[in-house]
Scaffold this motif. Structure first.
Motif, short mmCIF file in Angstrom:
data_model
loop_
_atom_site.label_atom_id
_atom_site.label_comp_id
_atom_site.label_asym_id
_atom_site.label_seq_id
_atom_site.Cartn_x
_atom_site.Cartn_y
_atom_site.Cartn_z
N ALA A 16 0.84 -1.20 0.00
CA ALA A 16 0.00 0.00 0.00
C ALA A 16 0.87 1.25 0.00
O ALA A 16 0.60 2.22 -0.73
CB ALA A 16 -0.94 -0.01 1.21
N ILE A 17 1.93 1.23 0.80
CA ILE A 17 2.85 2.37 0.84
C ILE A 17 3.54 2.54 -0.51
O ILE A 17 3.66 3.65 -1.03
CB ILE A 17 3.88 2.18 1.96
N ALA A 41 -2.86 1.96 11.23
CA ALA A 41 -2.03 2.56 12.28
C ALA A 41 -0.56 2.31 12.02
O ALA A 41 0.28 3.21 12.19
CB ALA A 41 -2.44 1.98 13.64
N LEU A 42 -0.22 1.09 11.61
CA LEU A 42 1.18 0.78 11.32
C LEU A 42 1.68 1.54 10.09
O LEU A 42 2.83 1.99 10.06
CB LEU A 42 1.35 -0.73 11.11
N ILE A 43 0.83 1.67 9.08
CA ILE A 43 1.21 2.42 7.89
C ILE A 43 1.54 3.87 8.26
O ILE A 43 2.52 4.45 7.78
CB ILE A 43 0.09 2.36 6.83
N ALA A 48 5.65 7.96 8.63
CA ALA A 48 6.34 8.99 9.41
C ALA A 48 7.85 8.71 9.44
O ALA A 48 8.67 9.64 9.32
CB ALA A 48 5.78 9.03 10.83
N ASP A 49 8.22 7.43 9.57
CA ASP A 49 9.63 7.08 9.55
C ASP A 49 10.27 7.39 8.20
O ASP A 49 11.41 7.87 8.13
CB ASP A 49 9.80 5.59 9.87
N LEU A 62 0.41 10.97 1.04
CA LEU A 62 0.57 9.53 0.83
C LEU A 62 -0.51 8.77 1.59
O LEU A 62 -1.19 7.90 1.04
CB LEU A 62 1.96 9.09 1.26
N ILE A 63 -0.68 9.09 2.86
CA ILE A 63 -1.65 8.38 3.68
C ILE A 63 -3.07 8.60 3.15
O ILE A 63 -3.90 7.68 3.16
CB ILE A 63 -1.53 8.83 5.14
#
Length: 308
Positions: A16-17, A41-43, A48-49, A62-63
């Motif tokens: 997805a990313i 939530a993990l995405i 952010a990283d 992106l999100i």
């Protein structure tokens, strides 16, 4: 382009990313609604990283391009490309591909992330089997860009090319696998190294930490920017053929000790498990995975700057 992500586990999240980073609209579906919420939530954390590492400039955008949907029909509606990333079980692959083939538009490419099962094993009886193939990533694909593209004997060549173009368009590094084989290429290479690694530990030559140091501070340093054939091409004065002739006898002699096809023994598995848990307690695994991903981000940023 609209992309359907089928399965929201670690690999589905990473895909997805990849596609959202490439500018595509993504619909993400999972049979378990709670899993999709957890994935979002993990995405958000992974994105952010990526932003903190300087690898993306618009995390919010992106999100926003990743939408969770409640049904498989919604995920596939209007999608030109679908990436399935469900567990590695043949019957599950057969079931989901039959559903996707019935629901998706005839022109939609249906790709699987499977790491070992050939497409022919679960697409043979589908009406749209010509648009089905494997696009096998390395986890996590948003940080490790290689993708193995492998069609079944009946996969349309135009579908293979479309998949290649999609992957190149989102910054992945596609590799065409010319004919089906179990495990494809990457996992067969990894399997060969793992089999020898297990054997060396089992026979008392080295422990888990020493083996890992040998790879990460030895072979792995070169392998981060060149493959094994380029490595040996540069390791003899006159190139690859010179290397092969110089060291053929050595490798042939070693290969006589590397012919076992036995299962990994439970004793050596438990020995390695104990050694790894002494180095990294089980409750620290997630933190170490996140550390790994940040290291991969730093490496990706370095490789990107070196290419500019």
């Amino acid at each position: 382009m609209k992309i359907a992500i089928v399965g929201s586990g670690l690999v589905g999240q990473a895909w997805a990313i990849v596609f959202a980073r490439g500018g595509h609209e993504v619909n993400m579906w999972d049979g378990d609604p709670a899993a999709v919420a957890h994935a979002q939530a993990l995405i958000t954390k992974q994105v952010a990283d990526l932003h903190n590492a300087g690898l993306i400039t618009d995390p919010a955008g992106l999100i926003a391009r990743i939408q969770s949907v409640m049904t498989l029909e919604e995920a596939l509606a209007g999608a030109q490309y679908a990436q399935e990333s469900l567990p590695e079980r043949l019957e599950m692959k057969k079931e989901i591909f039959a559903k996707m083939d019935a629901l998706a538009a005839p022109s939609t490419v249906l790709a699987s992330s499977t790491s070992s099962i050939p497409a022919s094993a679960f697409t043979e009886n589908l009406a749209g089997r010509g648009r089905c193939l494997i696009a096998h990533p390395v986890n996590p694909p948003y940080l490790v860009p290689v993708v193995e593209i492998c069609g079944a004997p009946w996969t349309d060549a135009a579908v293979v090319q479309r998949t290649w173009d999609v992957m190149e368009g989102v910054g992945q590094k596609p590799v065409k696998i010319h004919k089906e084989l179990k495990g494809f290429v990457l996992n067969r290479l990894q399997g060969a190294l793992l089999r020898e690694a297990f054997r060396l530990v089992e026979n008392g030559y080295v422990d888990a930490e020493g083996l890992d140091v040998t790879v990460k501070e030895g072979l792995g340093l070169r392998w981060s920017f060149m493959g094994p054939f380029e490595t040996i091409d540069l390791n003899a004065p006159d190139g690859l053929a010179d290397y092969a002739h110089r060291f053929d006898e050595m490798y042939q002699a070693m290969s006589l000790e590397q012919t076992s096809t036995d299962h990994w023994s439970e004793d050596v598995i438990q020995k390695l498990e104990a050694q790894r848990r002494a180095l990294l307690p089980k409750d620290k695994l997630l933190a170490r995975r996140l550390w790994r991903d940040r290291r991969l981000m730093a490496l990706a940023a370095h490789k990107k700057s070196a290419e500019e």
